[in-house]
Design an enzyme around this catalytic site. Structure first.
Site, PDB file in Angstrom:
ATOM      1  NE  ARG A  77     -22.859 -38.631 -23.614  1.00  0.00           N
ATOM      2  CZ  ARG A  77     -23.898 -38.213 -24.344  1.00  0.00           C
ATOM      3  NH1 ARG A  77     -24.753 -37.339 -23.837  1.00  0.00           N
ATOM      4  NH2 ARG A  77     -24.080 -38.686 -25.559  1.00  0.00           N
ATOM      5  CG  HIS A  81     -19.347 -36.118 -25.883  1.00  0.00           C
ATOM      6  ND1 HIS A  81     -20.601 -36.041 -26.451  1.00  0.00           N
ATOM      7  CD2 HIS A  81     -19.155 -37.427 -25.595  1.00  0.00           C
ATOM      8  CE1 HIS A  81     -21.147 -37.250 -26.500  1.00  0.00           C
ATOM      9  NE2 HIS A  81     -20.296 -38.108 -25.974  1.00  0.00           N
ATOM     10  CG  ASN A 110     -22.176 -33.403 -28.558  1.00  0.00           C
ATOM     11  OD1 ASN A 110     -21.942 -34.312 -27.767  1.00  0.00           O
ATOM     12  ND2 ASN A 110     -21.213 -32.769 -29.228  1.00  0.00           N
ATOM     13  CG  HIS A 209     -21.823 -45.826 -20.662  1.00  0.00           C
ATOM     14  ND1 HIS A 209     -22.044 -46.365 -21.907  1.00  0.00           N
ATOM     15  CD2 HIS A 209     -21.546 -44.514 -20.869  1.00  0.00           C
ATOM     16  CE1 HIS A 209     -21.885 -45.420 -22.829  1.00  0.00           C
ATOM     17  NE2 HIS A 209     -21.580 -44.290 -22.236  1.00  0.00           N
TER      18      HIS A 209
HETATM   19  C1  HEM Z   1     -17.511 -46.351 -26.039  1.00  0.00           C
HETATM   20  C2  HEM Z   1     -18.276 -45.591 -26.773  1.00  0.00           C
HETATM   21  C3  HEM Z   1     -19.395 -44.774 -26.208  1.00  0.00           C
HETATM   22  C4  HEM Z   1     -20.636 -44.664 -26.732  1.00  0.00           C
HETATM   23  C5  HEM Z   1     -21.146 -45.328 -28.003  1.00  0.00           C
HETATM   24  C6  HEM Z   1     -21.393 -43.824 -25.849  1.00  0.00           C
HETATM   25  C7  HEM Z   1     -22.719 -43.456 -26.062  1.00  0.00           C
HETATM   26  C8  HEM Z   1     -23.515 -42.841 -25.130  1.00  0.00           C
HETATM   27  C9  HEM Z   1     -24.913 -42.581 -25.287  1.00  0.00           C
HETATM   28  C10 HEM Z   1     -25.743 -42.902 -26.532  1.00  0.00           C
HETATM   29  C11 HEM Z   1     -25.361 -42.010 -24.149  1.00  0.00           C
HETATM   30  C12 HEM Z   1     -26.800 -41.570 -23.837  1.00  0.00           C
HETATM   31  C13 HEM Z   1     -27.018 -40.172 -24.349  1.00  0.00           C
HETATM   32  C14 HEM Z   1     -28.474 -39.751 -24.312  1.00  0.00           C
HETATM   33  O1  HEM Z   1     -29.369 -40.591 -24.337  1.00  0.00           O
HETATM   34  O2  HEM Z   1     -28.724 -38.519 -24.273  1.00  0.00           O
HETATM   35  C15 HEM Z   1     -24.227 -41.900 -23.265  1.00  0.00           C
HETATM   36  C16 HEM Z   1     -24.278 -41.378 -21.991  1.00  0.00           C
HETATM   37  C17 HEM Z   1     -23.183 -41.260 -21.166  1.00  0.00           C
HETATM   38  N1  HEM Z   1     -21.880 -41.525 -21.506  1.00  0.00           N
HETATM   39 FE1  HEM Z   1     -21.242 -42.485 -23.139  1.00  0.00          FE
HETATM   40  N2  HEM Z   1     -20.614 -43.440 -24.813  1.00  0.00           N
HETATM   41  C18 HEM Z   1     -19.371 -43.992 -24.982  1.00  0.00           C
HETATM   42  C19 HEM Z   1     -18.271 -43.797 -24.180  1.00  0.00           C
HETATM   43  C20 HEM Z   1     -18.261 -43.056 -23.037  1.00  0.00           C
HETATM   44  C21 HEM Z   1     -17.079 -42.685 -22.299  1.00  0.00           C
HETATM   45  C22 HEM Z   1     -15.652 -43.001 -22.731  1.00  0.00           C
HETATM   46  C23 HEM Z   1     -17.490 -41.992 -21.209  1.00  0.00           C
HETATM   47  C24 HEM Z   1     -16.670 -41.380 -20.110  1.00  0.00           C
HETATM   48  C25 HEM Z   1     -15.593 -41.955 -19.618  1.00  0.00           C
HETATM   49  C26 HEM Z   1     -18.919 -41.928 -21.266  1.00  0.00           C
HETATM   50  C27 HEM Z   1     -19.735 -41.351 -20.333  1.00  0.00           C
HETATM   51  C28 HEM Z   1     -21.104 -41.258 -20.418  1.00  0.00           C
HETATM   52  C29 HEM Z   1     -21.932 -40.829 -19.318  1.00  0.00           C
HETATM   53  C30 HEM Z   1     -21.456 -40.508 -17.920  1.00  0.00           C
HETATM   54  C31 HEM Z   1     -23.250 -40.805 -19.804  1.00  0.00           C
HETATM   55  C32 HEM Z   1     -24.510 -40.358 -19.045  1.00  0.00           C
HETATM   56  C33 HEM Z   1     -24.655 -38.859 -19.197  1.00  0.00           C
HETATM   57  C34 HEM Z   1     -25.858 -38.268 -18.477  1.00  0.00           C
HETATM   58  O3  HEM Z   1     -26.575 -38.957 -17.770  1.00  0.00           O
HETATM   59  O4  HEM Z   1     -26.065 -37.038 -18.641  1.00  0.00           O
HETATM   60  N3  HEM Z   1     -19.359 -42.552 -22.405  1.00  0.00           N
HETATM   61  N4  HEM Z   1     -23.109 -42.403 -23.883  1.00  0.00           N
END
Ligand code: HEM
Ligand SMILES: *[C@@H]1O[C@H](CO)[C@@H](O)[C@H](O)[C@H]1NC(C)=O
Length: 341
Positions: A77, A81, A110, A209
């Site tokens: 992530r 970002h 973030n 995800h």
């Molecule tokens: C498409 C639009 C996207 C949205 C709206 C989005 C939104 C989010 C949100 C809200 C979270 C949870 C954050 C939290 O609760 O602290 C999250 C986690 C995550 N996102 Fe996304 N995301 C998107 C795209 C992506 C992309 C493109 C990637 C990587 C290729 C990605 C990888 C991740 C990962 C791996 C997590 C888990 C992080 C952790 O467990 O520390 N996301 N995302």
């Protein structure tokens, strides 16, 4: 576009030929296609200047993930970002310095959410011991993302390198450019288009995800049944989530984004969507909205291989978003959290 054989075009076509051999690029190596990779980045960029750079990053990622499986997700992530805000330039890593730097880490998407900075710092420290002043923080994020994907069982791929680090961060741009969990498909398409990624890339990269967690506040609204919701949850999954978040948005818990195989980098993210088991609204809409995204989700739900192939292309494209490559621009930070004095 008329193509002249400038050195950079030559480099572009070499990169394209390599991509074709690895069959992760478009198979037709026309001038047009090769131009897509003409970002100034290279494979094996540190081959001579720091031969063990990729190995060192890999070892630190591996031991961090052995300690805590979620770290793979957190590192992936960070690369995303970073790249969405003024390109892949390590800007996300900069800490606030009053009057000088407003950290992107304090932007809404973030804040209290991105993590893994200690692991990035230990990769940087190990690399500075090995070859001081050579490996950029932006490249560390790209390598760590690649290793995180591979360690989880995802595709193994060569990563383009040669990014330099910014001397600026942009918190306002982080607020503007990072997608929101309440976005619908058209919002998501526009958000990715804004940084130069396609609607197709958006569906492919959302598969990130398949690992990691989200806080209850990111999906609590979906726990109350709303007949107008265009992307409702499977009732049994909704009950399960309600138990994990008993205080709704006020519950300080993190929930697996992929309910089926939470720490495996696989296409279960997509097959979950077919059962209305996408955790975030922005996940479930991809399937629940008729059109290209629905069709693409179906394809990946049925073919892990198709998704892996496309994921490598799209993350390579994301990793190539406006890098700093000119030797007189940007810098190689000594510490990822601060610009060099
Ligand atoms: C498409 C639009 C996207 C949205 C709206 C989005 C939104 C989010 C949100 C809200 C979270 C949870 C954050 C939290 O609760 O602290 C999250 C986690 C995550 N996102 Fe996304 N995301 C998107 C795209 C992506 C992309 C493109 C990637 C990587 C290729 C990605 C990888 C991740 C990962 C791996 C997590 C888990 C992080 C952790 O467990 O520390 N996301 N995302
Ligand atoms: C998507 O959401 C935006 C607001 O964020 C709204 O203006 C638009 O009409 C919605 N589009 C669809 C297709 O629901």
């Amino acid at each position: 576009m008329a193509t002249k054989r400038t050195p950079s075009n030559l480099l572009g076509s070499k990169v394209c030929i390599l991509l074709c051999i690895l069959s992760i690029g478009d198979m037709s190596c026309t001038a047009e296609e090769s131009s897509k990779y003409r970002s100034g980045l290279q494979y094996a960029f540190y081959k001579h200047s720091c031969p063990r750079a990729e190995l060192i990053v890999h070892q630190v990622v591996r031991s961090a993930v052995e300690k805590e499986a979620r770290m793979a997700a957190s590192l992936l992530r960070l690369h995303f970002h970073d790249c969405f805000v003024q390109g892949c330039d390590g800007s996300l890593l900069l800490k606030t310095v009053p009057g000088v730097i407003e950290s992107e880490q304090d932007a809404a998407p973030n804040l209290n959410s991105v993590r893994g900075f200690d692991v990035v710092d230990s990769m940087k420290a190990a690399l500075e011991r090995e070859c001081p002043g050579v490996v950029s923080c932006a490249d560390i994020l790209a390598m760590a993302a690649r290793d995180s994907v591979g360690l989880g069982g995802g595709p193994r791929y060569s990563v383009l390198l040669g990014r330099r680090d910014s001397r600026t961060a942009n918190k306002a741009l982080a607020n503007k450019n990072l997608p929101g969990f309440s976005f619908n498909v058209s919002d998501l398409v526009a958000n990715f288009a804004n940084v130069g990624l396609s609607a197709h890339d958006m569906v492919v990269l959302s598969g990130g995800h398949t690992i990691g967690k989200a806080g209850c506040d990111k999906f609590a609204e979906r726990l109350t049944v709303n007949p107008k919701d265009p992307a409702p949850l499977d009732p049994s999954y909704r009950k399960y989530l309600s138990q994990l978040c008993p205080e709704g948005a006020n519950t300080a818990a993190d929930v697996n984004l992929d309910v089926k195989t939470p720490i495996r980098f696989d296409n279960a993210y997509y097959s979950n969507l077919l059962k209305n088991r996408g955790l975030l609204h922005s996940d479930q809409v991809l399937y629940s909205t008729q059109g290209f995204s629905h069709d693409q989700v179906l394809l990946y739900a049925h073919s892990n291989r198709a998704w892996f192939t496309d994921f490598v292309k799209s993350i390579t494209k994301m990793g190539s978003l406006s890098p700093i490559t000119a030797y007189n621009e940007g810098e190689i930070r000594k510490k990822c959290g601060y610009v060099n004095p």
